[in-house]
Design an enzyme around this catalytic site. Sequence first.
Site, PDB file in Angstrom:
ATOM      1  N   PHE A  70       0.840  -1.188   0.000  1.00  0.00           N
ATOM      2  CA  PHE A  70       0.000   0.000   0.000  1.00  0.00           C
ATOM      3  C   PHE A  70       0.882   1.249   0.000  1.00  0.00           C
ATOM      4  O   PHE A  70       2.067   1.194   0.304  1.00  0.00           O
ATOM      5  CB  PHE A  70      -0.903   0.033   1.245  1.00  0.00           C
ATOM      6  N   HIS A  71       0.283   2.375  -0.340  1.00  0.00           N
ATOM      7  CA  HIS A  71       0.878   3.689  -0.097  1.00  0.00           C
ATOM      8  C   HIS A  71       2.278   3.858  -0.694  1.00  0.00           C
ATOM      9  O   HIS A  71       3.232   4.155   0.022  1.00  0.00           O
ATOM     10  CB  HIS A  71       0.955   3.968   1.409  1.00  0.00           C
ATOM     11  N   PRO A  72       2.461   3.693  -1.997  1.00  0.00           N
ATOM     12  CA  PRO A  72       3.792   3.890  -2.591  1.00  0.00           C
ATOM     13  C   PRO A  72       4.246   5.339  -2.457  1.00  0.00           C
ATOM     14  O   PRO A  72       3.482   6.277  -2.675  1.00  0.00           O
ATOM     15  CB  PRO A  72       3.581   3.494  -4.055  1.00  0.00           C
TER      16      PRO A  72
END
Length: 250
Positions: A186-188
Site C-alpha cells: 500500500f501507499h507507494p
Amino acid sequence: MVVVAAGALQTPQLLRRSGLGAHPALGRNLSVHPALSVAGRFSAPVGGGRAVLQSVAVEELHADGILIEATAAPPGMSSFVLPGVGRALRQALEDTEHLATLGAMIADRPSGRVLGRRGTLLRYDLDRRDAGRLLRAQRAMGRLLFAAGAEEVLTGVPHAPRARTMAELEALLADVSVRQLHVSAFHPTGTAAAGADEDGSPADPVGRLRGVRGVLIADGSVLPSCPEVNPQLSIMAAALAVTDRWLNGT
C-alpha cells in the site's frame, strides 16, 4: 509552471516521457508499506453488517515500525486469508460473519524501483529487517485474536493455514519464511524524493525538479521515506507546502 502529481508509480514515467527524467535517482527509493493479514474465527458473529467501516489500531509496536489495524472488512477483502479453493473457499466465505480480520503494515526501508517509460514495471526487494518485522507482526496479531476469544486463527500461509492455540500457532510459524506469507503493498512513496542531497533526491527540499526550471512535484513521490501511517494527510500537506513556497517566491 508545470505541476506533476501523477503519484509515486506514474510520476517517474511521466517525467521520462517528457524528456525530464535525467536525474539518476528518479524512480528509485520506492517504499510500499508491506502488509499482511490474519483472521480469527469466533463462535458468535463479529461482522460489521451494513454499518460504516470503523477501524482501530494497535500502536504498541509502532516504535518498531509495526502498525496493527482492524476494520470491518467486506468478505472480498478478507478472503485471501481463507484456505482452500473452489467449493471449500465458497463455503468459508459464507461464514465470514464469524471472522475478524487484522492487518499489519510495516514501515519499510525504501527498497524498490519504478522502471519503464510507457508502461510501469516495479522492482522491489524486501529488506531483511522488514521481513523480520512481518513475521513478528503475524505472531502479534495471532496473539491478539486468541486473547480476544478466537476459536482458531487463520494464518494465510498455505501449508500452515490454521491454529487453535497460541502454542500451536508458534509451532506452525516456526519454519515459515517471509516468502511463504501473503504480502500485499500500500501507499507507494519516494520515487521523486525531495531533499537537500542533490545526488539522491530528484527534487529539491521545496519540491522543484532538479535540472529543469518551472516543474514542481506535488504528490506522494516527494516523500523521502515510508510515513509509517496512511499518508493521505502527509501527501496533502506536502502538496500545500510545495505550492505555498512557490507562491511566496521562495
